[in-house]
Scaffold this motif. Structure first.
Motif, mmCIF file in Angstrom:
data_model
loop_
_atom_site.group_PDB
_atom_site.id
_atom_site.type_symbol
_atom_site.label_atom_id
_atom_site.label_comp_id
_atom_site.label_asym_id
_atom_site.label_seq_id
_atom_site.Cartn_x
_atom_site.Cartn_y
_atom_site.Cartn_z
ATOM 1 N N PRO A 77 11.321 0.922 16.386
ATOM 2 C CA PRO A 77 11.541 1.989 15.395
ATOM 3 C C PRO A 77 10.880 1.701 14.048
ATOM 4 C CG PRO A 77 13.574 1.506 16.565
ATOM 5 C CD PRO A 77 12.592 0.439 16.959
ATOM 6 N N ALA A 78 10.803 0.416 13.657
ATOM 7 C CA ALA A 78 10.180 0.081 12.377
ATOM 8 C C ALA A 78 8.684 0.384 12.400
ATOM 9 C CB ALA A 78 10.417 -1.397 12.041
ATOM 10 N N PHE A 79 8.038 0.151 13.549
ATOM 11 C CA PHE A 79 6.614 0.459 13.670
ATOM 12 C C PHE A 79 6.397 1.970 13.635
ATOM 13 C CE2 PHE A 79 2.874 1.562 16.170
ATOM 14 C CZ PHE A 79 1.898 0.783 15.573
ATOM 15 N N LEU A 80 7.240 2.710 14.325
ATOM 16 C CA LEU A 80 7.100 4.169 14.323
ATOM 17 C C LEU A 80 7.316 4.725 12.916
ATOM 18 C CD1 LEU A 80 8.941 5.170 17.633
ATOM 19 C CD2 LEU A 80 6.544 4.533 17.274
ATOM 20 N N GLU A 81 8.198 4.117 12.161
ATOM 21 C CA GLU A 81 8.418 4.536 10.774
ATOM 22 C C GLU A 81 7.163 4.307 9.932
ATOM 23 O OE1 GLU A 81 10.432 5.870 7.271
ATOM 24 O OE2 GLU A 81 10.940 6.078 9.391
ATOM 25 N N ARG A 82 6.537 3.133 10.119
ATOM 26 C CA ARG A 82 5.312 2.846 9.374
ATOM 27 C C ARG A 82 4.212 3.829 9.758
ATOM 28 N NH1 ARG A 82 6.556 -2.446 10.787
ATOM 29 N NH2 ARG A 82 4.740 -2.633 12.178
ATOM 30 N N ALA A 83 4.141 4.174 11.041
ATOM 31 C CA ALA A 83 3.126 5.126 11.491
ATOM 32 C C ALA A 83 3.338 6.484 10.840
ATOM 33 C CB ALA A 83 3.164 5.251 13.012
ATOM 34 N N ALA A 84 4.570 6.965 10.837
ATOM 35 C CA ALA A 84 4.865 8.266 10.229
ATOM 36 C C ALA A 84 4.547 8.254 8.747
ATOM 37 C CB ALA A 84 6.324 8.622 10.462
ATOM 38 N N ARG A 85 4.879 7.166 8.081
ATOM 39 C CA ARG A 85 4.596 7.067 6.649
ATOM 40 C C ARG A 85 3.101 6.995 6.380
ATOM 41 N NH1 ARG A 85 8.683 5.974 3.019
ATOM 42 N NH2 ARG A 85 10.762 5.975 3.995
ATOM 43 N N GLY A 86 2.363 6.285 7.208
ATOM 44 C CA GLY A 86 0.908 6.229 7.021
ATOM 45 C C GLY A 86 0.263 7.587 7.178
ATOM 46 N N ILE A 87 0.693 8.321 8.203
ATOM 47 C CA ILE A 87 0.141 9.667 8.401
ATOM 48 C C ILE A 87 0.516 10.565 7.228
ATOM 49 C CG2 ILE A 87 0.173 11.718 9.874
ATOM 50 C CD1 ILE A 87 0.795 9.785 12.226
ATOM 51 N N ALA A 88 1.762 10.476 6.785
ATOM 52 C CA ALA A 88 2.220 11.300 5.662
ATOM 53 C C ALA A 88 1.408 11.011 4.401
ATOM 54 C CB ALA A 88 3.703 11.055 5.398
ATOM 55 N N ARG A 89 1.134 9.741 4.155
ATOM 56 C CA ARG A 89 0.350 9.389 2.968
ATOM 57 C C ARG A 89 -1.076 9.928 3.085
ATOM 58 N NH1 ARG A 89 2.306 5.058 -0.252
ATOM 59 N NH2 ARG A 89 0.236 4.107 -0.436
ATOM 60 N N GLY A 90 -1.620 9.923 4.299
ATOM 61 C CA GLY A 90 -2.938 10.503 4.488
ATOM 62 C C GLY A 90 -2.948 12.001 4.238
ATOM 63 N N VAL A 91 -1.913 12.693 4.695
ATOM 64 C CA VAL A 91 -1.798 14.131 4.447
ATOM 65 C C VAL A 91 -1.709 14.399 2.953
ATOM 66 C CG1 VAL A 91 -0.243 16.102 4.687
ATOM 67 C CG2 VAL A 91 -0.789 14.695 6.684
ATOM 68 N N LEU A 92 -0.877 13.644 2.263
ATOM 69 C CA LEU A 92 -0.719 13.836 0.815
ATOM 70 C C LEU A 92 -2.042 13.597 0.085
ATOM 71 C CD1 LEU A 92 2.742 12.083 0.261
ATOM 72 C CD2 LEU A 92 2.272 14.542 0.173
ATOM 73 N N ALA A 93 -2.729 12.533 0.461
ATOM 74 C CA ALA A 93 -4.001 12.217 -0.203
ATOM 75 C C ALA A 93 -5.011 13.342 0.009
ATOM 76 C CB ALA A 93 -4.553 10.897 0.321
ATOM 77 N N HIS A 94 -5.076 13.868 1.231
ATOM 78 C CA HIS A 94 -6.026 14.941 1.513
ATOM 79 C C HIS A 94 -5.699 16.199 0.717
ATOM 80 C CE1 HIS A 94 -8.878 17.355 3.814
ATOM 81 N NE2 HIS A 94 -7.949 18.288 3.862
ATOM 82 N N LEU A 95 -4.414 16.482 0.553
ATOM 83 C CA LEU A 95 -4.001 17.692 -0.175
ATOM 84 C C LEU A 95 -4.016 17.506 -1.682
ATOM 85 C CD1 LEU A 95 -1.020 18.799 2.104
ATOM 86 C CD2 LEU A 95 -3.319 19.793 2.015
ATOM 87 N N GLY A 96 -4.318 16.296 -2.146
ATOM 88 C CA GLY A 96 -4.369 16.034 -3.576
ATOM 89 C C GLY A 96 -3.009 15.753 -4.183
#
Length: 542
Positions: free
Chosen positions: A514-533
């Motif tokens: 579960p800790a790895f899946l959490e890191r994965a979700a957070r990494g994707i979320a940060r990428g989405v945020l960065a792309h959207l500015g």
């Protein structure tokens, strides 16, 4: 292979293989003696053959006109002036050392020496350069071929190839043996043409108009040329704008401006001096223009007047012989959809589900559809938690259609119906048990056919996801020469994230954590945020 420019503050680029110096150095090289900058000349007609070349080279600060507002197109070019033209065109700094030719005065010494050092010009057997002698057309061809870095091509021409290029000219015997291969290559590349009677006139003095045409043709032969717009608002879901191009661009760079318009920069490109334009006047798009954004380095700026719309996509597309299309940049502006408050809406698609398990972890029996849904749900929580809107294609263990084709199509349709800004597909990989790492796919087939926004989104998510999970970076890419069905259907930029390999001994176990899946979700979320500015720290890594 195309040759490119270089400019201060950017990646190394050259024109003809030689590097441009800094802007300050270039400014020293602008005009021939007695010239003052001008763009419109009283003696250069708009319908004349040289008009486009003169305008371009004057704007690029390679040539200039006289202070009386004339260009004097019929005036002969001297040997010293020709050296100065190619030094300015290639952006080589004037030489600081003494000129090797004693008869070259201070007017041309620094330029002749710089050109001689590069091997572009030479002197006579008596050691003289004769800078004020008129330059022959064939010798202008030699100098340009050398300065463009084409000398090896010229020397490699066979006698038959030289004859094929020059044999049609009745005065071919006037081409000197030493210059013949250079002239043949110049003719082949379109730098030189015959006159109305079909004569090449190789030994005639080259005029300023002819020199401008030859230098312009040499320079633009290595650039992408904008040829014209096509546009249609007849599509059910969008307005499409197409800019046809002579060759494929290496990249394009879109961005939204503060005034709400879309600007697309095409590097190493040119358009006619008057620019290109099309009045679309649809609900989504007003007018569209393409103008020369800069000359050093050369770039074209496409400006799209956006009206009411939901999202846009920019594509680079290669030739389509079936439909008669060549290289082109396509801008799709999607029809406005319901999206309260204008807050970006992220469509999240956990891959597989129901009858489609996806890959299976050989060590634990866990199915990919389950892992994808866990990551997708957590990504949904994170994005909603910072104020973004989301829609999930599934929140339970269900398929979205009775067949794979229907299932994939429906996923794209859900994103469209929601008016999503971007689409993120969540998947995990499997191959041979040894392959490992993280990769992100975007729409396209190769480097000549792809979604520009999709590529940017994929690169950003990939960077942040790899930083979060620490696995091998397999990169952002198109999907093995094929397009993905969900992204074919989706009308917004989208990506397919492959977090890890289900069948890899280490990564398969990580996907149970579960800790790895959490890191994965957070990494994707940060990428989405960065792309959207948005601020990526709204979703910290831990």
């Amino acid at each position: 292979m195309k040759t490119r420019f270089r400019y201060n503050g950017g990646a190394a680029r050259t024109l003809g293989g030689f590097i441009l110096a800094g802007v300050a150095a270039l400014m020293l090289l602008l005009a021939l003696p007695g010239f003052a900058g001008a763009v419109v000349f009283s003696d250069v007609g708009k319908s004349s053959a040289e008009d486009e070349a003169v305008q371009y080279l004057v704007a690029a600060k390679v040539l200039a006109g006289y202070s009386d507002g004339t260009f004097r197109p019929g005036q002969p070019v001297t040997r010293g002036q020709a050296a100065k033209i190619v030094v300015a065109q290639q952006g080589v700094a004037p030489a600081s050392s003494a000129c090797r030719f004693a008869d070259v005065d201070s007017t041309f010494a620094a330029f002749v020496e710089a050109a001689a050092t590069k091997g572009w010009v030479g002197g006579y057997p008596d050691g003289q350069f004769r800078p004020y002698d008129s330059l022959q057309r064939q010798h202008m061809a030699v100098i340009l071929v050398r300065s463009m870095g084409w000398e090896a091509q010229a020397k490699a021409l066979s006698g038959a190839q030289v004859q094929a290029a020059l044999g049609r000219f009745p005065d071919v015997n006037g081409v000197s043996g030493e210059a013949s291969k250079y002239v043949a290559l110049a003719v082949t590349k379109g730098l030189l043409n015959g006159d109305a009677a079909g004569r090449l006139n190789p030994a005639s003095g080259v005029t300023r108009a002819q020199a401008a045409l030859m230098a312009y043709r040499a320079e633009t032969s290595s650039l992408v040329v904008g040829q014209g717009f096509r546009a249609s608002a007849a599509h059910a879901d969008k307005t499409r704008v197409v800019l046809d191009l002579s060759t494929a661009p290496s990249e394009v760079m879109p961005r939204l401006l503060e005034d709400g318009s879309l600007e697309v920069t095409i590097p190493w490109a040119t358009v006619p001096a008057a620019g290109l334009s099309v009045a679309v006047n649809s609900k989504e798009v007003g007018s569209v223009t393409a103008t020369q954004g800069s000359y050093r380095p050369p770039s074209v700026i496409v400006r799209v007047e956006l009206r009411q719309y939901s999202s846009y996509q920019v594509f680079i597309l290669g030739p389509d012989s079936k439909n008669g299309y060549g290289n082109r940049v396509v801008v799709d502006v999607l029809r406005e959809a319901t999206n309260p408050g204008g807050v970006p809406l992220v469509a999240i698609d956990p891959g597989h589900g129901g009858w489609d398990p996806g890959a299976v972890n050989p060590f634990t029996g866990t199915q990919e559809k389950t892992v994808n849904l866990k990551i997708g749900k957590r990504l949904d929580e994170l994005l909603r938690g910072v104020g973004l809107q989301t829609v999930m294609t599934r929140t339970e263990d269900v398929a979205l259609g009775p067949t794979l084709s229907e299932d994939l199509t429906r996923r794209g349709q859900i994103a469209n119906e929601a008016g999503a800004t971007i689409l993120v597909m969540i998947h995990n990989n499997a191959h041979d048990g040894d392959s490992n790492g993280t990769e992100t796919f975007y729409w396209g087939t190769d480097d000549k056919n792809y979604s520009v926004e999709g590529k940017a989104l994929a690169q950003t998510i990939q960077r942040h996801l790899v930083a979060a999970v620490g696995l091998r970076d397999r990169g952002a890419k198109t999907w093995y020469g094929k397009t993905l069905r969900v992204l074919d259907v989706a009308q917004m930029p989208g990506v397919m994230v492959e977090v890890a390999f289900m069948d890899h001994p280490t990564e398969g176990l990580l996907l149970e954590d579960p800790a790895f899946l959490e890191r994965a979700a957070r990494g994707i979320a940060r990428g989405v945020l960065a792309h959207l500015g948005w601020d990526v720290e709204l979703v910290p890594l831990t």
